[in-house]
Design an enzyme around this catalytic site. Sequence first.
Site, short mmCIF file in Angstrom:
data_model
loop_
_atom_site.label_atom_id
_atom_site.label_comp_id
_atom_site.label_asym_id
_atom_site.label_seq_id
_atom_site.Cartn_x
_atom_site.Cartn_y
_atom_site.Cartn_z
N PHE A 1 -9.33 7.67 -7.72
CA PHE A 1 -9.59 8.45 -6.51
C PHE A 1 -8.97 7.74 -5.32
CE2 PHE A 1 -12.02 9.45 -2.68
CZ PHE A 1 -11.92 10.83 -2.68
N TRP A 2 -8.30 8.53 -4.46
CA TRP A 2 -7.72 7.98 -3.23
C TRP A 2 -8.10 8.91 -2.08
CZ3 TRP A 2 -1.93 7.91 -1.50
CH2 TRP A 2 -1.77 6.98 -0.46
N ARG B 1 -20.52 -9.83 -7.57
CA ARG B 1 -19.97 -11.09 -8.07
C ARG B 1 -21.04 -12.17 -8.01
NH1 ARG B 1 -14.44 -13.20 -5.79
NH2 ARG B 1 -15.15 -12.46 -3.76
N MET C 1 -9.91 -5.08 -6.22
CA MET C 1 -10.15 -6.30 -5.45
C MET C 1 -9.80 -7.57 -6.21
SD MET C 1 -10.93 -5.36 -2.41
CE MET C 1 -11.26 -6.94 -1.68
N ASN D 1 -15.04 4.78 3.83
CA ASN D 1 -15.95 4.34 2.77
C ASN D 1 -16.99 5.39 2.36
OD1 ASN D 1 -14.61 1.95 2.57
ND2 ASN D 1 -16.06 0.73 3.71
N TYR E 1 0.85 -1.19 0.00
CA TYR E 1 0.00 0.00 0.00
C TYR E 1 0.89 1.24 0.00
CZ TYR E 1 -4.37 2.46 0.92
OH TYR E 1 -5.48 3.25 0.80
#
Length: 397
Positions: free
Chosen positions: A326-327, A226, A304, A177, A93
Amino acid sequence: MLPSRLAYRAGATTLRQSRTISPITLGTQQSRSVSVYGYEQAKCLTFPDYGEPKDVLKLHGHSISPPHRDLVTMRFLASPINPADINQIQGVYPSKPTFTTNMSSAEPLAVGGNEGVAEIMAVGSGVKGLQKGDWVIQKAPGFGTWRTHAQTTADPLLKIENHEGLTPEQVGTVSINPCTAYRMLKDFVSLQPGDWFMQNGANSGVGRAAIQLGKLWGYKSINIVRKRETGFEEMKKDLESLGADIVVTDEEMADRSMREKIMEITNGGREQIKLGLNCVGGKLVNNMAKQLSEGAHIVTYGAMSKQPVTLPTPLLIFKNISFDGFWVSKWSKNNPEEKKKCVDEVLDLTRQGKFHDTPMQPVHWNIGTKQQELVDAVQGTLEGYRSGKGIFVFGET
Ligand code: NDP
């Protein structure tokens, strides 16, 4: 980033300081252990080096002396286990933790976790704007939140002005989030009520926040999850109850018939799908991009599937689809006032029952909680198809 600003007090090692009188009842709902003369016995989930959580995480204990001057002592109430926390421990990260011996350890250690809510227990004489009983979150990731107590200056902390009617779990998960979803919906295209957006990973914490905020602002959403062996219908109903207009699987998205379906729901293409949010990566992003309106933006915020995004050039040439990223860490650092506004707004909506936090799996962290239980909870985050986000909920510590 921030941990260098932390000022942990070197651990007290005398017998007198580490003797505990416990438990005593505090002002809030929990009881805890406290040392004599106001020394706190802190426990932290730490790592000395990067690696898999199960291999590197260790529970480490140290003493915290009473705060003086500009220091505050706080105890954590709830700290989530987010996917990025795992990536940080693995060393992949971009935001690196600080390895320090300030927690009375023989070797430098970093504390895991980047998000959480804590209650101020005591403040030094020079501290302004914070007092005992206040709830605080971190202004930006990097603090190390998987710990029972910490001592720091007020700088990295954001005071929650009003936590009435809110749970620690709600406040402890507000800053990453929901803020990510909020900014991605607002900052890349100008969505108008009635416009559509499309997203994958729609059942993630970010995805659920996007569905709800989008609905409140009048946007319609196409949500991709999913394909799963069981439980799709339940998940679909759950997301619809949050405000999702359409919920489809990644397999359906790959099917040729999807074009027709999209034309139908967007009124023959007259209603625009101007924005795509990408949590997953891989081929799914192509399948999304094909269905978006000309000139739409796809904002990538997660990876992911660990699959790269490779695009057929016609999507760029003929549809002029833009790809952005975007971070929230960088955004929070550059926009502290906006971040506070976003947090306050989402908490207000939560209090009013208009915003629901993501499903969670609480991991209770009390005085006797064993290292293995905590480490297993972190390692478990790597598994897919989970029924909720893991969150450490601190009780008697
Ligand atoms: P959650 O833990 O709430 O949800 C995880 C999501 O990822 C679920 O939808 C899950 O789907 C899906 N998933 C898990 N494994 C896979 C896989 N192998 N392939 C495809 N999908 C998978 O996650 P968050 O909402 O907290 O975070 C989601 C992503 O967003 C993470 O990558 C995180 O790092 C990133 N993020 C980025 C931010 C930024 O600023 N850029 C801020 C916040 C989060 P299923 O239920 O089917 O397993």
